[in-house]
Design a protein around this motif. Sequence first.
Motif, PDB file in Angstrom:
ATOM      1  N   PRO A  92     -37.171  -8.590   6.203  1.00 23.12           N
ATOM      2  CA  PRO A  92     -36.072  -7.707   6.586  1.00 23.12           C
ATOM      3  C   PRO A  92     -36.532  -6.263   6.790  1.00 23.12           C
ATOM      4  N   ASN A  93     -35.829  -5.588   7.676  1.00 25.91           N
ATOM      5  CA  ASN A  93     -36.064  -4.165   7.903  1.00 25.91           C
ATOM      6  C   ASN A  93     -35.870  -3.417   6.567  1.00 25.91           C
ATOM      7  N   PRO A  94     -36.738  -2.428   6.263  1.00 25.94           N
ATOM      8  CA  PRO A  94     -36.607  -1.701   4.987  1.00 25.94           C
ATOM      9  C   PRO A  94     -35.219  -1.102   4.780  1.00 25.94           C
ATOM     10  N   LEU A  95     -34.570  -0.662   5.870  1.00 26.96           N
ATOM     11  CA  LEU A  95     -33.230  -0.080   5.738  1.00 26.96           C
ATOM     12  C   LEU A  95     -32.239  -1.133   5.238  1.00 26.96           C
ATOM     13  N   VAL A  96     -32.386  -2.352   5.771  1.00 20.54           N
ATOM     14  CA  VAL A  96     -31.499  -3.440   5.346  1.00 20.54           C
ATOM     15  C   VAL A  96     -31.748  -3.739   3.871  1.00 20.54           C
ATOM     16  N   ALA A 120     -22.467  -6.387   8.329  1.00 24.68           N
ATOM     17  CA  ALA A 120     -23.824  -6.806   8.724  1.00 24.68           C
ATOM     18  C   ALA A 120     -23.742  -8.043   9.603  1.00 24.68           C
ATOM     19  N   LEU A 121     -24.622  -8.109  10.594  1.00 28.64           N
ATOM     20  CA  LEU A 121     -24.579  -9.224  11.551  1.00 28.64           C
ATOM     21  C   LEU A 121     -25.955  -9.404  12.174  1.00 28.64           C
ATOM     22  N   GLY A 122     -26.047 -10.412  13.028  1.00 34.46           N
ATOM     23  CA  GLY A 122     -27.316 -10.652  13.715  1.00 34.46           C
ATOM     24  C   GLY A 122     -28.382 -11.129  12.751  1.00 34.46           C
ATOM     25  N   ASP A 123     -29.606 -10.782  13.068  1.00 30.05           N
ATOM     26  CA  ASP A 123     -30.737 -11.279  12.285  1.00 30.05           C
ATOM     27  C   ASP A 123     -30.737 -10.783  10.843  1.00 30.05           C
ATOM     28  N   CYS A 124     -29.996  -9.704  10.567  1.00 27.39           N
ATOM     29  CA  CYS A 124     -30.104  -9.149   9.216  1.00 27.39           C
ATOM     30  C   CYS A 124     -29.021  -9.663   8.276  1.00 27.39           C
ATOM     31  N   PRO A 136     -27.420 -19.549  12.796  1.00 31.88           N
ATOM     32  CA  PRO A 136     -28.846 -19.265  13.027  1.00 31.88           C
ATOM     33  C   PRO A 136     -29.069 -17.879  13.620  1.00 31.88           C
ATOM     34  N   PRO A 137     -30.236 -17.288  13.361  1.00 32.02           N
ATOM     35  CA  PRO A 137     -30.530 -15.950  13.895  1.00 32.02           C
ATOM     36  C   PRO A 137     -30.960 -16.031  15.357  1.00 32.02           C
ATOM     37  N   THR A 138     -30.016 -16.246  16.261  1.00 27.37           N
ATOM     38  CA  THR A 138     -30.360 -16.296  17.684  1.00 27.37           C
ATOM     39  C   THR A 138     -29.520 -15.275  18.441  1.00 27.37           C
ATOM     40  N   ALA A 139     -29.989 -14.957  19.649  1.00 26.32           N
ATOM     41  CA  ALA A 139     -29.320 -13.944  20.460  1.00 26.32           C
ATOM     42  C   ALA A 139     -27.913 -14.400  20.844  1.00 26.32           C
ATOM     43  N   GLN A 140     -27.762 -15.709  21.143  1.00 28.39           N
ATOM     44  CA  GLN A 140     -26.430 -16.163  21.568  1.00 28.39           C
ATOM     45  C   GLN A 140     -25.409 -15.959  20.458  1.00 28.39           C
ATOM     46  N   HIS A 141     -25.850 -16.046  19.197  1.00 30.56           N
ATOM     47  CA  HIS A 141     -24.938 -15.773  18.087  1.00 30.56           C
ATOM     48  C   HIS A 141     -24.759 -14.270  17.893  1.00 30.56           C
ATOM     49  N   ALA A 142     -25.883 -13.527  17.924  1.00 28.84           N
ATOM     50  CA  ALA A 142     -25.819 -12.082  17.645  1.00 28.84           C
ATOM     51  C   ALA A 142     -24.882 -11.377  18.632  1.00 28.84           C
ATOM     52  N   ILE A 143     -24.936 -11.776  19.908  1.00 34.45           N
ATOM     53  CA  ILE A 143     -24.086 -11.128  20.921  1.00 34.45           C
ATOM     54  C   ILE A 143     -22.606 -11.325  20.584  1.00 34.45           C
ATOM     55  N   VAL A 202     -31.309 -20.833  32.891  1.00 37.47           N
ATOM     56  CA  VAL A 202     -30.587 -20.067  31.869  1.00 37.47           C
ATOM     57  C   VAL A 202     -31.219 -18.689  31.716  1.00 37.47           C
ATOM     58  N   TYR A 203     -32.555 -18.653  31.599  1.00 39.17           N
ATOM     59  CA  TYR A 203     -33.211 -17.357  31.389  1.00 39.17           C
ATOM     60  C   TYR A 203     -33.128 -16.485  32.634  1.00 39.17           C
ATOM     61  N   LEU A 204     -33.121 -17.115  33.806  1.00 35.67           N
ATOM     62  CA  LEU A 204     -32.960 -16.346  35.047  1.00 35.67           C
ATOM     63  C   LEU A 204     -31.584 -15.674  35.051  1.00 35.67           C
TER      64      LEU A 204
HETATM   65  C1  FAD Z   1     -40.221 -14.071  20.139  1.00 38.22           C
HETATM   66  C2  FAD Z   1     -38.728 -14.314  19.982  1.00 38.22           C
HETATM   67  C3  FAD Z   1     -38.094 -15.194  20.856  1.00 38.22           C
HETATM   68  C4  FAD Z   1     -36.735 -15.411  20.739  1.00 38.22           C
HETATM   69  N1  FAD Z   1     -36.125 -16.270  21.617  1.00 38.22           N
HETATM   70  C5  FAD Z   1     -34.801 -16.459  21.547  1.00 38.22           C
HETATM   71  C6  FAD Z   1     -34.153 -17.302  22.476  1.00 38.22           C
HETATM   72  O1  FAD Z   1     -34.790 -17.890  23.362  1.00 38.22           O
HETATM   73  N2  FAD Z   1     -32.816 -17.467  22.377  1.00 38.22           N
HETATM   74  C7  FAD Z   1     -32.085 -16.832  21.416  1.00 38.22           C
HETATM   75  O2  FAD Z   1     -30.865 -17.002  21.394  1.00 38.22           O
HETATM   76  N3  FAD Z   1     -32.667 -16.026  20.509  1.00 38.22           N
HETATM   77  C8  FAD Z   1     -34.009 -15.821  20.546  1.00 38.22           C
HETATM   78  N4  FAD Z   1     -34.631 -15.010  19.624  1.00 38.22           N
HETATM   79  C9  FAD Z   1     -33.835 -14.410  18.553  1.00 38.22           C
HETATM   80  C10 FAD Z   1     -33.078 -13.176  19.049  1.00 38.22           C
HETATM   81  O3  FAD Z   1     -33.971 -12.297  19.713  1.00 38.22           O
HETATM   82  C11 FAD Z   1     -32.462 -12.462  17.847  1.00 38.22           C
HETATM   83  O4  FAD Z   1     -31.713 -13.389  17.089  1.00 38.22           O
HETATM   84  C12 FAD Z   1     -31.534 -11.344  18.282  1.00 38.22           C
HETATM   85  O5  FAD Z   1     -32.236 -10.403  19.049  1.00 38.22           O
HETATM   86  C13 FAD Z   1     -30.926 -10.671  17.061  1.00 38.22           C
HETATM   87  O6  FAD Z   1     -30.174  -9.575  17.470  1.00 38.22           O
HETATM   88  P1  FAD Z   1     -29.960  -8.358  16.487  1.00 38.22           P
HETATM   89  O7  FAD Z   1     -29.074  -7.406  17.224  1.00 38.22           O
HETATM   90  O8  FAD Z   1     -29.530  -8.839  15.145  1.00 38.22           O
HETATM   91  O9  FAD Z   1     -31.393  -7.732  16.243  1.00 38.22           O
HETATM   92  P2  FAD Z   1     -32.389  -7.059  17.293  1.00 38.22           P
HETATM   93  O10 FAD Z   1     -32.209  -7.612  18.653  1.00 38.22           O
HETATM   94  O11 FAD Z   1     -33.715  -7.127  16.638  1.00 38.22           O
HETATM   95  O12 FAD Z   1     -31.873  -5.550  17.333  1.00 38.22           O
HETATM   96  C14 FAD Z   1     -32.064  -4.674  16.242  1.00 38.22           C
HETATM   97  C15 FAD Z   1     -32.217  -3.273  16.814  1.00 38.22           C
HETATM   98  O13 FAD Z   1     -32.188  -2.327  15.759  1.00 38.22           O
HETATM   99  C16 FAD Z   1     -33.148  -1.344  16.012  1.00 38.22           C
HETATM  100  N5  FAD Z   1     -33.484  -0.681  14.755  1.00 38.22           N
HETATM  101  C17 FAD Z   1     -34.309  -1.119  13.780  1.00 38.22           C
HETATM  102  N6  FAD Z   1     -34.362  -0.247  12.773  1.00 38.22           N
HETATM  103  C18 FAD Z   1     -33.527   0.765  13.096  1.00 38.22           C
HETATM  104  C19 FAD Z   1     -33.135   1.993  12.451  1.00 38.22           C
HETATM  105  N7  FAD Z   1     -33.628   2.328  11.259  1.00 38.22           N
HETATM  106  N8  FAD Z   1     -32.266   2.784  13.094  1.00 38.22           N
HETATM  107  C20 FAD Z   1     -31.762   2.434  14.309  1.00 38.22           C
HETATM  108  N9  FAD Z   1     -32.093   1.304  14.957  1.00 38.22           N
HETATM  109  C21 FAD Z   1     -32.961   0.474  14.362  1.00 38.22           C
HETATM  110  C22 FAD Z   1     -34.299  -2.106  16.622  1.00 38.22           C
HETATM  111  O14 FAD Z   1     -35.138  -1.244  17.363  1.00 38.22           O
HETATM  112  C23 FAD Z   1     -33.554  -3.087  17.534  1.00 38.22           C
HETATM  113  O15 FAD Z   1     -33.312  -2.566  18.808  1.00 38.22           O
HETATM  114  C24 FAD Z   1     -35.998 -14.756  19.730  1.00 38.22           C
HETATM  115  C25 FAD Z   1     -36.645 -13.880  18.853  1.00 38.22           C
HETATM  116  C26 FAD Z   1     -38.005 -13.659  18.972  1.00 38.22           C
HETATM  117  C27 FAD Z   1     -38.683 -12.688  18.036  1.00 38.22           C
END
Ligand code: FAD
Length: 240
Positions: A92-96, A120-124, A136-143, A202-204
Amino acid sequence: MAELFDLVHDVVHFYPRLHGPQPRFVIVHAGERLLPELSPMLGLYAQRKLGGRGIEFRLGARVSKATAEDITLDSGETIPSRTLAWTAGNRPNPLVQQVMQPPFAVEPTMQVPGTPGLWALGDCARIPDPTGGVYPPTAQHAIREGKAVARNIAAVLGGRRPVPFRFGGLGVLVSLGHRTAAGEIGGRRVSGFLAWVLWRSVYLSKLPSVEKRLRVLADRTLDLVFPRDIALSTKDDRHA
Ligand SMILES: Cc1cc2nc3c(=O)[nH]c(=O)nc-3n(C[C@H](O)[C@H](O)[C@H](O)COP(=O)(O)OP(=O)(O)OC[C@H]3O[C@@H](n4cnc5c(N)ncnc54)[C@H](O)[C@@H]3O)c2cc1C
């Protein structure tokens, strides 16, 4: 690994002095089967496809040590290796870590327990899903979590109750190289070339502008008939 395998085999003929053993590819995976995100059938399909190309597996194994020359597994086995791609999670990010306690569980509404006003949401965040697991920590969920948390914050500010986050997921697609992929979309299993076309489409569709999509589409279409377009960037001209 599939991409790395394709890249190496596409460029190896540029290195005629490379004799002897072929490049070796080993996937070390702590789980008992590949791709636990997919059904067992598709996981086995992926394993068969990759194994058929000569990619080796060490399942139910963990890496306990890595050096510039080799990696050691918890079983004690040592595998000579100059290239290690680590994909087994991050921290996890140190801030988290400052504002939340492990395991970073939140309410279904994405409110951080015990800290009113903190969300809190997304990967954290570990957001509980209705089945007793976590999303799961994926972009489709985070959005979607981003939109849901915005609505919940507005609700709380407006004196209304926040609602639990609910999302069934769109599906999962994974490329297996050699123009094959496997995945599940809307509960349907897909594999092979069709899945690969879907994966690329999909990615396109996610690219940010029509211009970018057309450029990438043109590049990918040319890729179907021409060999891989590679460039070696180095400061040393002898290798150029
Ligand atoms: C290699 C890789 C491939 C992936 N492929 C897929 C995929 O194919 N499909 C899919 O659905 N998901 C995929 N994922 C997962 C997806 O990218 C994440 O689940 C998603 O980006 C999480 O979104 P988030 O907003 O929580 O975090 P992030 O997208 O990581 O956004 C966090 C943001 O916070 C910023 N930040 C950090 N610290 C600070 C701070 N102190 N102050 C201000 N800003 C800060 C960061 O710079 C970043 O921009 C992949 C991940 C990786 C690493």
